[in-house]
Every structure is written in C-alpha cells, then in structure tokens.
Scaffold this motif. Structure first.
Motif, short mmCIF file in Angstrom:
data_model
loop_
_atom_site.label_atom_id
_atom_site.label_comp_id
_atom_site.label_asym_id
_atom_site.label_seq_id
_atom_site.Cartn_x
_atom_site.Cartn_y
_atom_site.Cartn_z
N TYR A 108 0.84 -1.21 0.00
CA TYR A 108 0.00 0.00 0.00
C TYR A 108 0.87 1.27 0.00
O TYR A 108 0.62 2.21 -0.74
CB TYR A 108 -0.93 0.01 1.21
CG TYR A 108 -1.93 -1.12 1.23
CD1 TYR A 108 -2.79 -1.32 0.15
CD2 TYR A 108 -2.00 -1.99 2.31
CE1 TYR A 108 -3.71 -2.37 0.16
CE2 TYR A 108 -2.92 -3.03 2.33
CZ TYR A 108 -3.77 -3.22 1.25
OH TYR A 108 -4.67 -4.24 1.26
N ALA A 109 1.89 1.25 0.86
CA ALA A 109 2.76 2.44 0.94
C ALA A 109 3.41 2.70 -0.42
O ALA A 109 3.49 3.84 -0.87
CB ALA A 109 3.81 2.25 2.02
N LYS A 110 3.86 1.62 -1.05
CA LYS A 110 4.54 1.77 -2.35
C LYS A 110 3.57 2.29 -3.40
O LYS A 110 3.89 3.19 -4.17
CB LYS A 110 5.14 0.44 -2.80
CG LYS A 110 6.44 0.16 -2.07
CD LYS A 110 7.27 -0.84 -2.85
CE LYS A 110 8.67 -0.90 -2.24
NZ LYS A 110 9.21 -2.26 -2.21
N GLU A 111 2.37 1.70 -3.43
CA GLU A 111 1.39 2.14 -4.43
C GLU A 111 1.08 3.63 -4.22
O GLU A 111 1.05 4.41 -5.16
CB GLU A 111 0.09 1.33 -4.30
CG GLU A 111 -0.91 1.73 -5.37
CD GLU A 111 -2.23 0.97 -5.28
OE1 GLU A 111 -2.73 0.56 -6.33
OE2 GLU A 111 -2.78 0.80 -4.17
N VAL A 167 1.69 9.54 -5.76
CA VAL A 167 1.89 10.96 -5.41
C VAL A 167 3.21 11.56 -5.94
O VAL A 167 3.23 12.72 -6.35
CB VAL A 167 1.76 11.23 -3.89
CG1 VAL A 167 0.36 10.89 -3.42
CG2 VAL A 167 2.81 10.51 -3.07
N THR A 168 4.27 10.74 -5.97
CA THR A 168 5.57 11.34 -6.35
C THR A 168 5.55 11.93 -7.76
O THR A 168 5.89 13.11 -7.93
CB THR A 168 6.71 10.31 -6.15
OG1 THR A 168 6.60 9.80 -4.84
CG2 THR A 168 8.07 10.94 -6.35
N GLU A 193 7.51 19.23 -4.48
CA GLU A 193 8.26 18.12 -3.92
C GLU A 193 7.35 17.31 -2.99
O GLU A 193 6.67 17.90 -2.15
CB GLU A 193 9.45 18.63 -3.08
CG GLU A 193 10.48 19.43 -3.85
CD GLU A 193 10.11 20.90 -4.01
OE1 GLU A 193 9.28 21.39 -3.23
OE2 GLU A 193 10.66 21.54 -4.91
N ALA A 194 7.35 15.99 -3.17
CA ALA A 194 6.58 15.14 -2.25
C ALA A 194 7.42 14.94 -0.99
O ALA A 194 8.52 14.41 -1.05
CB ALA A 194 6.27 13.81 -2.91
N GLU A 208 -6.98 11.30 -7.41
CA GLU A 208 -6.35 10.02 -7.78
C GLU A 208 -6.17 9.12 -6.57
O GLU A 208 -6.37 7.91 -6.65
CB GLU A 208 -5.01 10.28 -8.48
CG GLU A 208 -5.23 10.90 -9.85
CD GLU A 208 -4.03 10.82 -10.77
OE1 GLU A 208 -3.15 9.96 -10.57
OE2 GLU A 208 -3.97 11.65 -11.70
N CYS A 209 -5.81 9.69 -5.44
CA CYS A 209 -5.60 8.86 -4.25
C CYS A 209 -6.94 8.29 -3.76
O CYS A 209 -7.02 7.12 -3.40
CB CYS A 209 -4.93 9.66 -3.14
SG CYS A 209 -3.19 9.91 -3.47
#
Ligand code: ADP
Length: 529
Positions: A419-422, A427-428, A437-438, A479-480
């Motif tokens: 989940y964190a990676k997705e 967002v990045t 900057e994220a 999107e999130c």
C-alpha cells in the motif's frame, strides 16, 4: 445585520463583538489559497454567553463558525467553509477546570493551548504529561481533538483520549455526553461511553454544535524514557521498515506511535528551498536533495519513536527493536536524558570526532526529544516557509500570519509495504508534474494504519505557483481517493466536493443535521451538505 449586532452587543457586551477591519483581519489569514468574507467575530466569555449568541443566531438564521484557537494551518486556519459566517472565537475561554492526578485526566475549555496545559501539569507537579501535536505551543487541545488529530506518545490518538463533552446545541440547550447528564455522576471523565448511544463521535469533524468543554485523558509520566531514532540510506529500505514498525506496534513493544519521515520532509523542517542554487527553478533536483541530506546526516527514511515504561521494560524494548531493525537500518540510536545532557555539554568537542555539526543537530533534536516527553514545540513549523523567500521567525512561528503556502493532504495508508509503495507511486510523479516536492511522513496512528501527512508547500506570494498548488491538491485528492487512499481530515476548500458524493453516509449526516440544527446555523458546509 445592524439589529443582530445590537442584539449580540446586548447579550455579550460591546467589547466581545468585533466588527472593525483591524479586529477581524487575523481571521482571514490562511495558508491555503482561500479568501473568505468575514464581517464579524464574537468572543464570548462563558457558556451562558454562547447560549445567548446561539439563540439570536437561530432566530435570525445567522451562520456561526466556532473556532477554538483557529490555527488549523494548511486546512483553512480560522476561515469558515462559506462566506459571511460570524466567527465565534473561543480562545478567551481557556480555563483548565479540573485535573485529577490519580485518575489522570483534565477537563478543559476550548481556548486551552498545548503550552498552557503543559505548563499547568509541570508547575503543579501532577506527574502527568499531555500528548502534544506538532502544530506548536499556541494551538488548542480541544480544537485538535475535534478534528481527530494525533501526536506520537501512547496517548497520541486524541479522539481515543477524549472522555466527556459539553456541547451547546442550536436550540440553546446544553448536551453532556457519557455520564454527564446524571447529576453527580462520578465517572464523567473516567468512562467514555456512559449508557445509551455513544454520541461523542458525532461532534468531531462535524457541524452539530459548539463544544464548550471536554475531558482529556493524560499519561502518567513514565518512570523511565528513551527516544529511539533510526536512519536508512535507501528508498528500498521502506518496505522492511514498515514490516518492523507494524510488528513492533502490534506486539506492543512500542506503546506509542512510530514516525517514518522521508528525507525531503526532514529537510523542509531544517532549511528553505535553495532558490539560488536552483537558479529559481522548481522542483528540487534529486541530486541536490541528496547532497543537502548528506550535509546534515539525514537518512532517506528516518524513524522516531518514544519508549515509555520502567527501566527494565525500556531495556527489553530496546533489545527487541535492535533485533527487529538489524540489517534494515544504517544507524540506530537511543537517547535518554543523560546522554542528551552530555551531548549538549560536549557538543563542540564531539562534533569533529563524530563528523557532524552537533550544535545544529541539537537545535532540532532537543525539542523533538522533548515533544515525545509531552512538551509542545515549534520544530515542525518551519516547513510552511520552505518556498518562502524570507526565513521563519526564531520564535512564535505563525505560518498563516506570515502568508506561508501549505495545503495538507493527509490520507490513511494501511501499514503494508504494497500500500505504501502504491501510494508513493501515485503521489511522487504527480507532485513532480505540478512542480512540487513530495515530502512524506508516515505516522503510525495505530498498529494497522499510517496517517500520511503530505504537504503541498508553495509560495503563496506567487500567483501562478498558487494556482498550480490548488490544481495539484485537487488531482492528488482525486487520484488517491480513486485508489482507496482517503484523507482522515479535510481542508475547508475540499469539503464541498467531498459532501457532494451521493451516498447513504452523507444522507444520514444530512438527517442528523436537520434534526440537531434545522436552521443550519453552525458552520455551514463543514463536513456536511
Ligand atoms: P487549532 O487552533 O488547535 O488548530 P481550531 O480552533 O482551528 O484548532 O479548530 C479546528 C476546527 O475545529 C475549526 O476550524 C472548527 O471548525 C472546529 N472547532 C474548533 N473548536 C470548536 C468548538 N469549540 N466547537 C465546535 N467546533 C469547533
């Protein structure tokens, strides 16, 4: 309007009815790009006065927007969701009404600030500590609780520490939740649910009443404390770190929260955008991020947690943490009062030996260490100045007053690597596309969820950049949410969009609103259609 003003003056006194521009200007300050029309603010001094205000507002259908200290930086500050609300500023109602040392709770009014509660608990040797948020000493404890904010200690989930509320309803009646309705009930502030439906949640992130008093559970000062800091030097380390964080929290080795702070975020707290080196270009180059982080010994992912308990308990926790993080981090450091004191005393001598700028490091480390021990500080407040062309003040930092640009985006991400990676992969590139900057922090709000705080830091004095910040926020939110990463809290600019969803949830909220506030006088549009 004139008639209503006269009624307010008669009810709460001339000095508590603010209509002059210079008196109400401060309520318009904001870090998000909103400009609300605000013509009046009321500063009641008692619950009785609030009841009077509400009765007038209900009769004349005048919308009221209650605030506690009105900071809420990056979410709208003191600005209402809609134009032409009357601000009801409760910052003057700031009494600490009761502290029970044995049962470890305080009863407070809306204006009680984090610093005030901290000072009271320390000065009166209560042996109790509060859980401060990173929002600084001058923010209200009650205001943050109503937004279901959080800190990092074992009492960091502020809604979970809430016990007993007093609320002025739209008809002027006073509602006391839990056991509060029973004359002489002994367990008002020690048992959250009372008997019957549990109503407290209805008065958080909503617009159903004016909260005038709450009970807050406090933590007994631990017999022993150490802070744990760890640093990794690659993006790839995040996955294994998440597994460890989840394990350590699910198994109660770490009783409070664990923060995973990305390098970018740490740097925004410690420095400002290097406009000169970047020759005015944005966003910041990866290579420059890396060199800025190397200069300050900041890892790619940086972890922090407090260890609270007896000495043997903390020693046992340290042992398990070392095992858990072995091979996953570049550096793991434990600090206690004694080591911090020694480092402070010998900072000049130690700096060349440790190859780090210890005096600079301690400027940040000491307040962040003390934050874990319940002392509010301003260590996170320089972030909104990241893209500003002037530096933050040394003390009493107020990003809204200084017209800093920050829009918070705070989605909840379940505590699993996938989940964190997705989430990061969404967002990045989006931030980069919009020229920002994220700067991510994952805060473990419970053993199963991260609350990710991701600020859009922009130069509010630059019109084009401000427009881009708005567009970036809208796109990130869209999107999130579509991918299942929904914010735990909203800024006033997004509420209309959210409550516009056609579903049973908002239908029920609307029915509750119609019942509790049929004229719609409280905070129109706030988490409600
Ligand atoms: P802080 O200054 O601690 O950030 P705020 O006073 O800005 O907190 O409160 C955050 C939000 O919560 C406000 O914008 C307001 O909508 C709501 N709120 C704050 N205090 C009250 C209250 N006493 N009663 C009802 N709603 C409140």
């Amino acid at each position: 309007m004139k008639d209503v003003i006269a009624l307010f003056v008669a009810a709460i006194g001339r000095k508590n009815v603010l209509t002059e521009q210079r008196e109400i200007e401060k309520y318009r300050h904001a870090c998000i790009p909103v400009e609300r029309e605000i013509e009046m603010a009321l500063t009641p001094e008692s619950v009785k006065q609030i009841q009077e205000i509400v009765k007038i507002a209900d009769k004349y259908q005048t919308p009221l927007y209650p605030i506690s200290t009105g900071k809420n930086w990056g979410y709208g500050s003191a600005n209402p969701v809609r134009n032409n609300n009357i601000i009801v500023d409760l910052s003057g109602m700031n009494r600490i009404l009761e502290v029970d040392k044995d049962l470890a709770f305080a009863v407070i009014e809306p204006g009680v600030t984090q610093q005030q509660l901290y000072d009271y608990l320390a000065k009166n040797q209560t042996g109790l500590i509060m859980d401060p948020t990173g929002s600084g000493p001058n923010c209200s404890v009650l205001g943050n609780t109503l937004e279901r904010g959080y800190g990092i200690s074992p009492y960091g989930n502020h809604f979970q520490s809430l016990c007993g509320m007093e609320i002025v309803l739209a008809n002027g009646e006073i509602l006391r939740t839990g056991f509060g309705r029973f004359q002489g009930a002994k367990a008002n502030y020690t048992f959250q649910y009372g008997v019957g439906p549990y109503l407290d949640g209805l008065f958080t992130q909503s617009n159903f009443g004016i909260v005038t008093k709450i009970g807050v559970w406090l933590m007994p000062e631990p017999e022993y404390f150490e802070a744990c800091y760890f640093f990794s030097d690659s993006e790839a380390s995040l996955g294994p770190l998440i597994d460890s964080v989840r394990w350590l929290m699910l198994h109660n080795v770490v009783k409070g929260s664990i923060n995973l702070v990305h390098r970018n975020r740490s740097l925004t707290m410690l420095s400002q955008y290097p406009w000169k080196t970047m020759k005015g270009r944005t966003p910041l180059d990866e290579a420059l991020w890396e060199s800025m982080a190397a200069e300050r010994n900041i890892g790619t992912w940086n972890g922090v947690a407090g260890l609270y308990g007896t000495k043997p308990e903390v020693a046992a926790a340290k042992k398990i943490i070392k095992q858990q993080l072995r091979g996953k981090v570049k550096k793991l450091v434990f600090l206690n009062d004694r080591t911090l004191h020694v480092a402070d005393k010998l900072k000049v001598v130690l700096s060349p030996i440790l190859k780090m700028n210890l005096p600079e490091l301690l400027k940040v480390l000491k307040p962040s260490y003390n934050l874990l021990k319940g002392k509010p500080c301003e260590v996170s407040l320089p972030s909104p100045y990241w893209r500003k062309k002037s530096p933050p003040p040394h003390r009493n930092i107020n990003p809204a007053h200084d017209n800093c640009g920050i829009i918070w985006f705070a989605p909840v991400v379940p505590m699993k690597t996938e989940y964190a990676k997705e989430f990061i992969d969404i967002v990045t590139p989006l931030f980069r596309r919009f020229g920002f900057e994220a700067c991510i922090t994952f805060t473990a709000v419970n053993p199963r969820s991260f609350d990710c705080t991701l600020p859009i830091l922009y130069d509010k004095e630059n019109h084009e950049e401000t427009e881009r910040a708005i567009a970036c926020h809208e796109q990130v939110l869209k999107e999130c949410t579509a991918k299942g990463y929904v914010p735990y809290r909203m800024g006033i600019q997004s509420m209309e969009q959210m409550v516009g969803e056609k579903n049973v949830f908002w239908n029920v909220v609307e029915k509750l609103k119609d019942t509790l506030d049929p004229q719609g006088i409280f905070s129109p549009g706030r988490y409600c259609r």
